[in-house]
Enzyme design. Structure first.
Site, PDB file in Angstrom:
ATOM      1  N   LYS A 107      45.738  58.357  49.759  1.00 61.23           N
ATOM      2  CA  LYS A 107      44.485  57.730  50.193  1.00 61.23           C
ATOM      3  C   LYS A 107      44.671  56.288  50.658  1.00 61.23           C
ATOM      4  O   LYS A 107      43.960  55.808  51.531  1.00 61.23           O
ATOM      5  CB  LYS A 107      43.457  57.763  49.060  1.00 61.23           C
ATOM      6  CG  LYS A 107      42.993  59.152  48.671  1.00 61.23           C
ATOM      7  CD  LYS A 107      42.107  59.763  49.752  1.00 61.23           C
ATOM      8  CE  LYS A 107      41.505  61.080  49.309  1.00 61.23           C
ATOM      9  NZ  LYS A 107      40.817  61.763  50.421  1.00 61.23           N
ATOM     10  N   GLU A 133      32.779  56.545  49.492  1.00 59.12           N
ATOM     11  CA  GLU A 133      32.412  57.647  48.606  1.00 59.12           C
ATOM     12  C   GLU A 133      33.693  58.111  47.941  1.00 59.12           C
ATOM     13  O   GLU A 133      34.779  57.912  48.470  1.00 59.12           O
ATOM     14  CB  GLU A 133      31.797  58.793  49.409  1.00 59.12           C
ATOM     15  CG  GLU A 133      32.797  59.781  50.051  1.00 59.12           C
ATOM     16  CD  GLU A 133      33.667  59.178  51.149  1.00 59.12           C
ATOM     17  OE1 GLU A 133      33.254  58.148  51.727  1.00 59.12           O
ATOM     18  OE2 GLU A 133      34.758  59.708  51.398  1.00 59.12           O
ATOM     19  N   SER A 136      50.418  65.133  47.268  1.00 63.47           N
ATOM     20  CA  SER A 136      49.531  64.082  47.775  1.00 63.47           C
ATOM     21  C   SER A 136      49.146  63.029  46.750  1.00 63.47           C
ATOM     22  O   SER A 136      48.773  61.916  47.109  1.00 63.47           O
ATOM     23  CB  SER A 136      48.266  64.715  48.367  1.00 63.47           C
ATOM     24  OG  SER A 136      47.664  65.547  47.392  1.00 63.47           O
TER      25      SER A 136
END
Lengths: 405, 267
Positions: free
Chosen positions: A98, A120, A387
């Site tokens: 991210k 969010e 990830s």
């Protein structure tokens, strides 16, 4: 979909932000101006060498890139099939892919003169990554998070608070990621003058799906270079989990034109896609319009969005990035689902055989990668995108297994 | 002549502004909506705006979000909303009805099927909050074929260029969203509304409605001085929310508000 549209994988989105019939700009009039302003700013920085250099420098010195590509030899041997390589996005600063995107959008926010960041978050990884860049750039940061997820991901909530962000629990609708996105949109529409909305995935109105993808393709570019260095050839398959799909598109995109590389996106299968409890719109949904774009959705016959179920908060989303919808229709990528149970089993397997605790989201990719490896010869190669790291999930897993921490 | 056009012409001749109340169809129960519609007309409503419940109403504040949730508890679908319009039409062939909602329920029903079903039911206009003209070509051609007006929103962030672009394709009326924010917000700035409405009028001769943030007789009268239509949503839905178990009280309180607004607007 006509073959013509699907021929050039790098031609999308078109200038209106469409990926075939998907994508677009389905937003209220108040946001049309701001997203146009964002598109223009993004087009500029794409060509701005100084901006790109600052982005690359942050990815190297702050995030710690390149992330390693790791040959999971022991696990591959135990599975008895293809060689599995793990792209270690879990080793990035803040523990997931991210941060690649939030660094990019944070720099863009600064470039546009915005002083307030909103985001969010589902699992909390994107919230943490947004709070991190806001702290570093000295910006105010508000993170919207479904009330259910606030409970599921307590450690990440605390991390965001430590980083100076305000976490707002969202109590409307199903109180998960989709509702957090609604609430962030409502904030944006109210505070557009000073606010930059960092969307955490390759969804939302144009230019977000393309922009977030561009910030994440560093994953695939590195993986391509690394596998050529380590194995001397391209992989036979790529596997990544798909919630909104940003880690997946980041890995897949640089390989799209390499037609011999098979591509698998893994959705949250919950209790199974033949039940009503899952989060797999590409496997079991239908096209519709939500959150600014047309894409595959989990919806009922009346067009209402239905609640999703998945053990991992990061995959618990009823939509998916429009580029994935397009790649599915083109047949370039295959989308499959992994159940909660299968993901949990893979979580333990990888933790025990490789000494890596993966995020529950990534565990879905690992579970499918393992299934796939068993069907392939030992000289074949699979790259799985790991990830994120699983520290944030240990409470969830302990609870499921009846263990008190 | 369409009902909307006839309505605005008649009001103009009488030197009056349209009063447009909004309710979410099926809130708090599908059985009360048609009666409430008739009651609102009696209380002075010129046009009725009927909300199509949606699970993810991104442009709504908490008041209308909860109205959607109450209606969705009874699974009120787009088909049900059209049935309500049809039922209303058996007794009122005149009052224009505008549906307001989000793209997905219409998309899932199918644009063609929706347009003809809506026309059959007696719908006059459609507002889809998340469907700008850039994405709407296909739906618009279906609506046109069925003589339903697509009503576009304009916002404080709409540039002069964009106002011109939207006014070019607008029909029925254009709807100016009077503030940056969601429905039911508090910070209505009458001065800037007047300025923007005048700017819009330089681009179009069709009626200009104003909504978002109009909550009482005073703000209705202030906006009426400049607009052709005053849209009232959250203030009405609040009165529904406060009296969920009592349909009579809902009607009474909603009508009281409308009567007071109508009176103030006509002064």
């Amino acid at each position: 979909m006509s073959e013509d549209i699907c021929k050039d994988y790098y031609s999308m989105p078109d200038e209106r932000g469409h990926f075939g019939i998907y994508g677009g700009k389905f937003v209220a009039e108040t946001l049309m101006g701001p997203i146009e302003e964002l598109r223009e700013a993004y087009e500029k920085v794409k060509k701005d060498k100084a901006f790109q250099a600052a982005f690359d420098k942050d990815l190297a010195d702050y995030v710690g890139r390149p992330s390693p590509l790791y040959h999971a030899e022991r696990w591959s041997r135990e599975l008895g099939g293809a060689q599995i390589y793990l792209k270690r996005e879990d080793l990035n600063h803040t523990g997931a892919h991210k941060i690649n995107n939030t660094i990019g959008q944070g720099l863009l926010a600064k470039y546009m003169g915005k002083t307030r960041i909103i985001a969010e978050t589902g699992a909390g990884q994107h919230g943490v990554a947004s709070a991190t860049v806001a702290a570093r750039f000295g910006m105010e940061c508000i993170v919207y998070m479904g009330e259910e997820d606030v409970k599921r991901q307590a450690p990440n909530v605390y991390r965001m608070k430590l980083l100076g962000a305000k976490v707002v629990p969202v109590t409307s609708g199903s109180r998960t990621l989709k509702d957090a996105l609604n609430e962030a949109m409502r904030d944006w529409v109210t505070n557009i003058d000073n606010t930059f909305y960092i969307i955490g995935t390759v969804a939302g109105p144009h230019p977000y799906p393309a922009m977030v993808r561009d910030f994440q393709t560093v994953i695939g570019r590195e993986a391509k270079r690394q596998i050529l260095e380590q194995a001397g050839r391209l992989p036979d398959a790529l596997v990544a989990c798909v919630g909104g799909g940003s880690n997946a598109i980041g890995l897949f995109h640089p390989f799209l034109a390499d037609e011999d590389v098979k591509i698998y996106g893994v959705e949250g299968g919950g209790d199974g896609i033949d039940t009503e409890k899952h989060a797999a719109p590409l496997c079991a949904g239908t096209p519709g319009v939500l959150h600014g774009n047309r894409t595959y959705l989990m919806e009922d016959k009346n067009g209402q969005i239905i609640e999703t179920h998945c053990i991992s908060a990061g995959l618990d989303y009823p939509g998916v990035g429009p580029e994935h919808a397009w790649l599915k229709d083109c047949g370039r990528a295959n989308y499959v689902a992994i159940t909660d149970k299968e993901a949990l089993a893979a979580f333990h397997e990888v933790t025990l055989t490789e000494g890596i605790i993966p995020a529950l989201e990534s565990s879905h990719a690992l579970a499918y990668g393992a299934k796939l490896a068993k069907t392939m010869d030992k000289d074949k190669i699979i790259i799985i995108n790991l990830s994120g790291r699983g520290d944030k999930d240990i409470n969830t897993i302990a609870e499921i297994e009846g263990i008190e921490l | 002549m369409s009902r909307l056009h006839a309505c605005f012409e008649a009001l103009k001749a009488a030197n009056k502004t349209a009063l447009v109340p909004f309710v979410t169809a099926g809130d708090p129960h599908p059985s009360i909506t048609v009666n409430l519609m008739h009651d609102m007309v009696k209380a002075g409503a010129s046009v009725l705006e009927l909300g199509v419940p949606f699970s993810d109403p991104m442009a709504e504040g908490p008041v209308i979000q909860l109205a959607c949730e109450r209606a969705l508890k009874h699974n009120v679908s787009l088909t049900d909303v059209l049935d309500m319009v049809k039922a209303f039409r058996t007794q009122d062939a005149q009052t224009p009805i505008v549906l307001m909602g989000y793209t997905n329920p219409v998309e899932v029903m199918g644009y063609k099927k929706f347009a003809s079903a809506a026309a059959d039911a007696g719908v006059d206009g459609l507002i889809l909050v998340d469907l700008p003209p850039e994405e709407g070509a296909e739906l618009i051609s279906q609506l046109k074929a069925n003589e339903i007006d697509m009503i576009y929103l304009l916002a404080p962030t709409s540039t002069d260029e964009r106002i011109a672009f939207i006014c070019e394709q607008a029909s029925g009326f254009v709807y100016y969203v009077s503030l940056k924010g969601v429905t039911g917000s508090a910070n209505l700035d009458v001065g800037s509304v007047i300025e923007k409405v005048n700017q819009i009028r330089t681009h179009t001769a069709i009626p200009v409605g104003v909504g978002f943030g109009i909550r009482d007789a005073q703000s209705a009268a202030q906006v009426a001085a400049v607009a052709d239509a005053v849209v009232v949503g959250s203030a009405i839905v609040n009165r529904i929310a406060e009296n969920v178990g009592d349909p009579e009280k809902i009607s009474q309180q909603v009508c009281e508000l409308l009567v007071s607004m109508r009176k103030a607007m006509d002064k």
